[in-house]
Design a protein around this motif. Structure first.
Motif, PDB file in Angstrom:
ATOM      1  N   MET A 182       0.836  -1.193   0.000  1.00 57.25           N
ATOM      2  CA  MET A 182       0.000   0.000   0.000  1.00 57.25           C
ATOM      3  C   MET A 182       0.876   1.250   0.000  1.00 57.25           C
ATOM      4  O   MET A 182       1.833   1.351   0.769  1.00 57.25           O
ATOM      5  CB  MET A 182      -0.910   0.012   1.235  1.00 57.25           C
ATOM      6  N   GLN A 183       0.552   2.178  -0.891  1.00 60.42           N
ATOM      7  CA  GLN A 183       1.303   3.418  -0.947  1.00 60.42           C
ATOM      8  C   GLN A 183       1.085   4.226   0.321  1.00 60.42           C
ATOM      9  O   GLN A 183       0.021   4.176   0.947  1.00 60.42           O
ATOM     10  CB  GLN A 183       0.871   4.246  -2.155  1.00 60.42           C
ATOM     11  N   LEU A 184       2.122   5.002   0.684  1.00 55.76           N
ATOM     12  CA  LEU A 184       2.034   5.818   1.887  1.00 55.76           C
ATOM     13  C   LEU A 184       0.897   6.829   1.777  1.00 55.76           C
ATOM     14  O   LEU A 184       0.196   7.098   2.765  1.00 55.76           O
ATOM     15  CB  LEU A 184       3.372   6.540   2.117  1.00 55.76           C
ATOM     16  N   ARG A 185       0.681   7.374   0.559  1.00 57.47           N
ATOM     17  CA  ARG A 185      -0.402   8.338   0.367  1.00 57.47           C
ATOM     18  C   ARG A 185      -1.756   7.697   0.669  1.00 57.47           C
ATOM     19  O   ARG A 185      -2.594   8.286   1.364  1.00 57.47           O
ATOM     20  CB  ARG A 185      -0.372   8.855  -1.083  1.00 57.47           C
ATOM     21  N   LYS A 189      -2.248   5.038   2.545  1.00 50.30           N
ATOM     22  CA  LYS A 189      -2.288   4.688   3.962  1.00 50.30           C
ATOM     23  C   LYS A 189      -2.643   5.914   4.808  1.00 50.30           C
ATOM     24  O   LYS A 189      -3.474   5.829   5.722  1.00 50.30           O
ATOM     25  CB  LYS A 189      -0.929   4.121   4.385  1.00 50.30           C
ATOM     26  N   ILE A 190      -2.023   7.051   4.502  1.00 49.40           N
ATOM     27  CA  ILE A 190      -2.317   8.269   5.259  1.00 49.40           C
ATOM     28  C   ILE A 190      -3.770   8.667   5.074  1.00 49.40           C
ATOM     29  O   ILE A 190      -4.469   9.022   6.038  1.00 49.40           O
ATOM     30  CB  ILE A 190      -1.381   9.408   4.811  1.00 49.40           C
ATOM     31  N   TYR A 213      -4.335  16.493  -0.179  1.00 51.36           N
ATOM     32  CA  TYR A 213      -3.322  17.019   0.743  1.00 51.36           C
ATOM     33  C   TYR A 213      -2.240  15.990   1.049  1.00 51.36           C
ATOM     34  O   TYR A 213      -1.085  16.363   1.282  1.00 51.36           O
ATOM     35  CB  TYR A 213      -3.982  17.505   2.030  1.00 51.36           C
ATOM     36  N   ALA A 214      -2.598  14.697   1.053  1.00 51.36           N
ATOM     37  CA  ALA A 214      -1.562  13.665   1.232  1.00 51.36           C
ATOM     38  C   ALA A 214      -0.580  13.702   0.067  1.00 51.36           C
ATOM     39  O   ALA A 214       0.637  13.559   0.250  1.00 51.36           O
ATOM     40  CB  ALA A 214      -2.222  12.291   1.343  1.00 51.36           C
ATOM     41  N   LYS A 215      -1.121  13.899  -1.141  1.00 52.01           N
ATOM     42  CA  LYS A 215      -0.255  14.007  -2.316  1.00 52.01           C
ATOM     43  C   LYS A 215       0.643  15.226  -2.213  1.00 52.01           C
ATOM     44  O   LYS A 215       1.847  15.165  -2.511  1.00 52.01           O
ATOM     45  CB  LYS A 215      -1.114  14.083  -3.584  1.00 52.01           C
ATOM     46  N   GLN A 216       0.052  16.357  -1.769  1.00 52.39           N
ATOM     47  CA  GLN A 216       0.846  17.580  -1.624  1.00 52.39           C
ATOM     48  C   GLN A 216       1.911  17.426  -0.544  1.00 52.39           C
ATOM     49  O   GLN A 216       3.046  17.870  -0.702  1.00 52.39           O
ATOM     50  CB  GLN A 216      -0.076  18.768  -1.276  1.00 52.39           C
ATOM     51  N   ALA A 217       1.533  16.773   0.576  1.00 51.12           N
ATOM     52  CA  ALA A 217       2.478  16.613   1.681  1.00 51.12           C
ATOM     53  C   ALA A 217       3.619  15.670   1.324  1.00 51.12           C
ATOM     54  O   ALA A 217       4.757  15.853   1.784  1.00 51.12           O
ATOM     55  CB  ALA A 217       1.737  16.089   2.920  1.00 51.12           C
ATOM     56  N   LEU A 218       3.312  14.656   0.495  1.00 49.09           N
ATOM     57  CA  LEU A 218       4.332  13.658   0.157  1.00 49.09           C
ATOM     58  C   LEU A 218       5.091  13.980  -1.121  1.00 49.09           C
ATOM     59  O   LEU A 218       6.038  13.269  -1.465  1.00 49.09           O
ATOM     60  CB  LEU A 218       3.682  12.280   0.019  1.00 49.09           C
ATOM     61  N   SER A 274      -6.300   6.717   4.278  1.00 48.92           N
ATOM     62  CA  SER A 274      -7.164   5.742   4.950  1.00 48.92           C
ATOM     63  C   SER A 274      -7.217   5.987   6.455  1.00 48.92           C
ATOM     64  O   SER A 274      -8.298   5.977   7.061  1.00 48.92           O
ATOM     65  CB  SER A 274      -6.664   4.321   4.671  1.00 48.92           C
ATOM     66  N   VAL A 275      -6.058   6.193   7.041  1.00 50.10           N
ATOM     67  CA  VAL A 275      -6.015   6.448   8.488  1.00 50.10           C
ATOM     68  C   VAL A 275      -6.770   7.731   8.822  1.00 50.10           C
ATOM     69  O   VAL A 275      -7.533   7.793   9.800  1.00 50.10           O
ATOM     70  CB  VAL A 275      -4.549   6.543   8.967  1.00 50.10           C
ATOM     71  N   PHE A 276      -6.587   8.766   7.980  1.00 47.58           N
ATOM     72  CA  PHE A 276      -7.265  10.038   8.208  1.00 47.58           C
ATOM     73  C   PHE A 276      -8.783   9.856   8.120  1.00 47.58           C
ATOM     74  O   PHE A 276      -9.543  10.397   8.939  1.00 47.58           O
ATOM     75  CB  PHE A 276      -6.780  11.055   7.174  1.00 47.58           C
ATOM     76  N   ILE A 277      -9.253   9.077   7.130  1.00 52.03           N
ATOM     77  CA  ILE A 277     -10.689   8.839   6.969  1.00 52.03           C
ATOM     78  C   ILE A 277     -11.241   8.058   8.157  1.00 52.03           C
ATOM     79  O   ILE A 277     -12.314   8.377   8.683  1.00 52.03           O
ATOM     80  CB  ILE A 277     -10.962   8.088   5.651  1.00 52.03           C
ATOM     81  N   VAL A 278     -10.530   7.017   8.606  1.00 52.59           N
ATOM     82  CA  VAL A 278     -11.000   6.210   9.734  1.00 52.59           C
ATOM     83  C   VAL A 278     -11.107   7.059  10.993  1.00 52.59           C
ATOM     84  O   VAL A 278     -12.131   7.031  11.703  1.00 52.59           O
ATOM     85  CB  VAL A 278     -10.049   5.014   9.965  1.00 52.59           C
ATOM     86  N   LEU A 279     -10.056   7.849  11.268  1.00 59.55           N
ATOM     87  CA  LEU A 279     -10.072   8.690  12.466  1.00 59.55           C
ATOM     88  C   LEU A 279     -11.175   9.737  12.395  1.00 59.55           C
ATOM     89  O   LEU A 279     -11.896   9.971  13.375  1.00 59.55           O
ATOM     90  CB  LEU A 279      -8.708   9.367  12.651  1.00 59.55           C
ATOM     91  N   THR A 280     -11.329  10.350  11.207  1.00 56.93           N
ATOM     92  CA  THR A 280     -12.373  11.355  11.047  1.00 56.93           C
ATOM     93  C   THR A 280     -13.751  10.730  11.152  1.00 56.93           C
ATOM     94  O   THR A 280     -14.672  11.316  11.739  1.00 56.93           O
ATOM     95  CB  THR A 280     -12.219  12.059   9.682  1.00 56.93           C
ATOM     96  N   SER A 281     -13.918   9.518  10.602  1.00 61.48           N
ATOM     97  CA  SER A 281     -15.198   8.812  10.684  1.00 61.48           C
ATOM     98  C   SER A 281     -15.570   8.541  12.129  1.00 61.48           C
ATOM     99  O   SER A 281     -16.715   8.751  12.550  1.00 61.48           O
ATOM    100  CB  SER A 281     -15.136   7.502   9.905  1.00 61.48           C
ATOM    101  N   LEU A 282     -14.598   8.059  12.899  1.00 57.09           N
ATOM    102  CA  LEU A 282     -14.855   7.802  14.309  1.00 57.09           C
ATOM    103  C   LEU A 282     -15.224   9.087  15.044  1.00 57.09           C
ATOM    104  O   LEU A 282     -16.144   9.109  15.879  1.00 57.09           O
ATOM    105  CB  LEU A 282     -13.629   7.152  14.954  1.00 57.09           C
ATOM    106  N   PHE A 283     -14.511  10.165  14.725  1.00 58.81           N
ATOM    107  CA  PHE A 283     -14.788  11.452  15.373  1.00 58.81           C
ATOM    108  C   PHE A 283     -16.190  11.953  15.007  1.00 58.81           C
ATOM    109  O   PHE A 283     -16.964  12.355  15.888  1.00 58.81           O
ATOM    110  CB  PHE A 283     -13.724  12.468  14.946  1.00 58.81           C
ATOM    111  N   LEU A 284     -16.512  11.926  13.709  1.00 62.26           N
ATOM    112  CA  LEU A 284     -17.827  12.390  13.279  1.00 62.26           C
ATOM    113  C   LEU A 284     -18.945  11.518  13.850  1.00 62.26           C
ATOM    114  O   LEU A 284     -20.000  12.020  14.253  1.00 62.26           O
ATOM    115  CB  LEU A 284     -17.904  12.399  11.747  1.00 62.26           C
ATOM    116  N   THR A 285     -18.702  10.193  13.888  1.00 62.05           N
ATOM    117  CA  THR A 285     -19.709   9.285  14.449  1.00 62.05           C
ATOM    118  C   THR A 285     -19.990   9.638  15.903  1.00 62.05           C
ATOM    119  O   THR A 285     -21.150   9.707  16.333  1.00 62.05           O
ATOM    120  CB  THR A 285     -19.235   7.825  14.338  1.00 62.05           C
ATOM    121  N   GLY A 286     -18.917   9.860  16.657  1.00 65.93           N
ATOM    122  CA  GLY A 286     -19.088  10.239  18.057  1.00 65.93           C
ATOM    123  C   GLY A 286     -19.842  11.546  18.217  1.00 65.93           C
ATOM    124  O   GLY A 286     -20.756  11.661  19.046  1.00 65.93           O
ATOM    125  N   ILE A 287     -19.467  12.548  17.392  1.00 70.62           N
ATOM    126  CA  ILE A 287     -20.118  13.852  17.469  1.00 70.62           C
ATOM    127  C   ILE A 287     -21.593  13.743  17.087  1.00 70.62           C
ATOM    128  O   ILE A 287     -22.482  14.285  17.766  1.00 70.62           O
ATOM    129  CB  ILE A 287     -19.401  14.865  16.567  1.00 70.62           C
TER     130      ILE A 287
END
Length: 459
Positions: A1-4, A6-7, A175-180, A9-22
């Motif tokens: 899996m490319q780092l872009r 992976k980043i 933004y992952a593409k821009q950051a990497l 996916s992790v960002f989406i999972v964390l944001t999903s959990l945060f939004l779900t909680g909110i």
């Protein structure tokens, strides 16, 4: 899996959990508020119902109906039931509704107010005190409006969640593409580096971010690699040149001897020249072998317990045989009484070679003038200081003195190969020590060596 990926996916999972909680929190608070508001409306209607039915002298049924129609909207499936009770005995005078739990009526007797939800119906009960007696008023209804609001809120939150995830995926990937992208650029630049372009360096900025640090670190590594390649190349060139000279001389002398018959005196002279060049070649090869030996991992060394003063005395004894007219003075005046302070762990043979080379250089380049070797010590280290009154080393050449075959410009006429100091430097570094050289032209040189003593390894 490319780092872009992976980043992202992790960002989406964390944001999903945060939004779900909110969103769950928002829905839960809204549900609690809606139910609380509906219970309040039920309790108000229950109070009015009690007043209308039970205080006929103050408020009749017609007035109650008028208030309910004009000021209080009729609730869906609204029903009111009034039970006469004995509040003192906490006992009903008629049969209560058996579809409602006993705890509901018990709470009404205890706290004079209770709330209950069964299925889609909300119940409010209150204990009403009247001059004709005590009564329990139970009012029930369905909150269709509140349920509709909650359903609408739930659907809105679900749609907002999935729209947010899609938007976050697109934005996160961008933004992952821009950051990497700087890392991709670094990878492309690094892949272009070959042995023939080691001078190439990565672009760096004045920032303090991790990518800038990585570029600087990689450039520092390239600097070390380039220096190593240059040293290796110079070493091979110098070694080839130095080896070629005595070999050429030996072959030339041999060819002369074999060219025609010669007298015994001529053969003796030729053999003497061959012996001289062979001795020079032997010295050169031994020096190269010693230098190569110091490149091995220190794990391969035989570790001895060595007393600094005894090591120096042994070196002085050997030098008295090889350089009979030396003027080496050993200064032991500041030696401590505790022998642990002047005892070190290491390879005695290598340290002997290192200190011998430094003392030989001091004698050679001072033309056997006075050379002082002083030993000092502190809690953790042993210091050797070698001072001579020789020709010195030019200041701009001091940086090159640890390179094999390097010889200062003012000693090219003195016999030697440039092995001594590089060999000593490597041996001292292998023993976790330090070496410093201070020198002035025509005034002499001071070599300071610092080695850890036995106490350092025990602490």
């Amino acid at each position: 899996m490319q780092l872009r990926t992976k980043i992202t996916s992790v960002f989406i999972v964390l944001t999903s959990l945060f939004l779900t909680g909110i969103f769950i929190l928002v829905y839960y608070i809204s549900k609690e508020y809606t139910e609380s508001e509906f219970y309040l409306r039920l309790s108000q209607r229950a109070t009015i119902a009690a007043q209308a039915y039970l205080e006929a002298d103050e408020l009749n049924i017609d007035i109650y109906d008028d208030i309910r129609i004009r000021h209080l909207q009729t609730l869906p499936n609204e029903t009111e039931v009034i039970y006469p009770v004995d509040a003192a005995l906490k006992k009903p005078l008629v049969e209560l509704d058996n579809t409602l739990p006993e705890s509901f009526f018990r709470k009404i007797f205890t706290k004079e107010y209770a709330e209950l939800k069964q299925g889609e119906y909300y119940y409010t009960g209150l204990l009403y005190h009247d001059n004709e007696g005590d009564f329990i008023v139970v009012l029930s209804a369905r909150d269709l409006y509140g349920v509709g609001k909650l359903d609408n809120l739930r659907n809105t939150l679900i749609i907002a969640f999935f729209v947010s995830i899609v938007f976050i995926f697109i934005l996160g990937r961008y933004y992952a593409k821009q950051a990497l992208s700087p890392i991709s650029k670094i990878i492309n630049e690094v892949n272009s580096i070959r042995a023939d372009n080691l001078s190439f360096r990565l672009e760096t900025t004045n920032g303090r971010d991790e990518l800038t640090d990585m570029s600087r670190t990689f450039n520092n590594m390239l600097d070390r690699l380039q220096i190593s390649f240059d040293l290796q190349s110079n070493f091979i060139n110098n070694a080839s040149h130095e080896l070629r000279n005595p070999l050429t001389a030996i072959l030339g002398q041999t060819e002369i001897a074999l060219n025609k018959e010669r007298s015994a005196a001529n053969y003796h002279a030729i053999l003497k020249n061959i012996d001289l060049e062979a001795s020079r070649l032997d010295f050169l090869v031994n020096g190269l072998l010693k230098l190569a030996k110091t490149d091995f991992d220190s794990k391969g060394l035989v570790i001895d317990v060595i007393r600094a003063d005894e090591l120096v005395l042994d070196i002085k004894k050997n030098l008295d045989m090889s350089i009979p007219f030396n003027q080496i003075i050993l200064d032991f005046e500041d030696l401590p009484e505790n022998e642990e302070a002047i005892t070190l762990l290491g390879s005695e043979s290598l340290l002997n070679v290192a200190l011998s080379n430094i003392l030989e250089n001091a004698c050679k380049f001072s033309k056997n003038s006075k050379v002082i070797l002083k030993i000092l010590s502190d809690a953790d280290h042993i210091m050797f200081t070698v001072t001579d009154e020789g020709v010195g080393i030019p200041e701009d050449e001091l940086k090159n003195i640890y390179e094999p075959f390097f010889r200062a410009s003012n000693v090219r006429g003195i016999e030697g190969f440039g092995f001594g100091l590089p060999l000593a430097y490597r041996v001292i570094k292998m023993h976790s020590g330090e070496i410093r050289v201070l020198s002035q032209i025509d005034k002499g040189t001071i070599v300071k060596i610092k080695l850890p003593n036995k106490n350092t390894y025990n602490s």
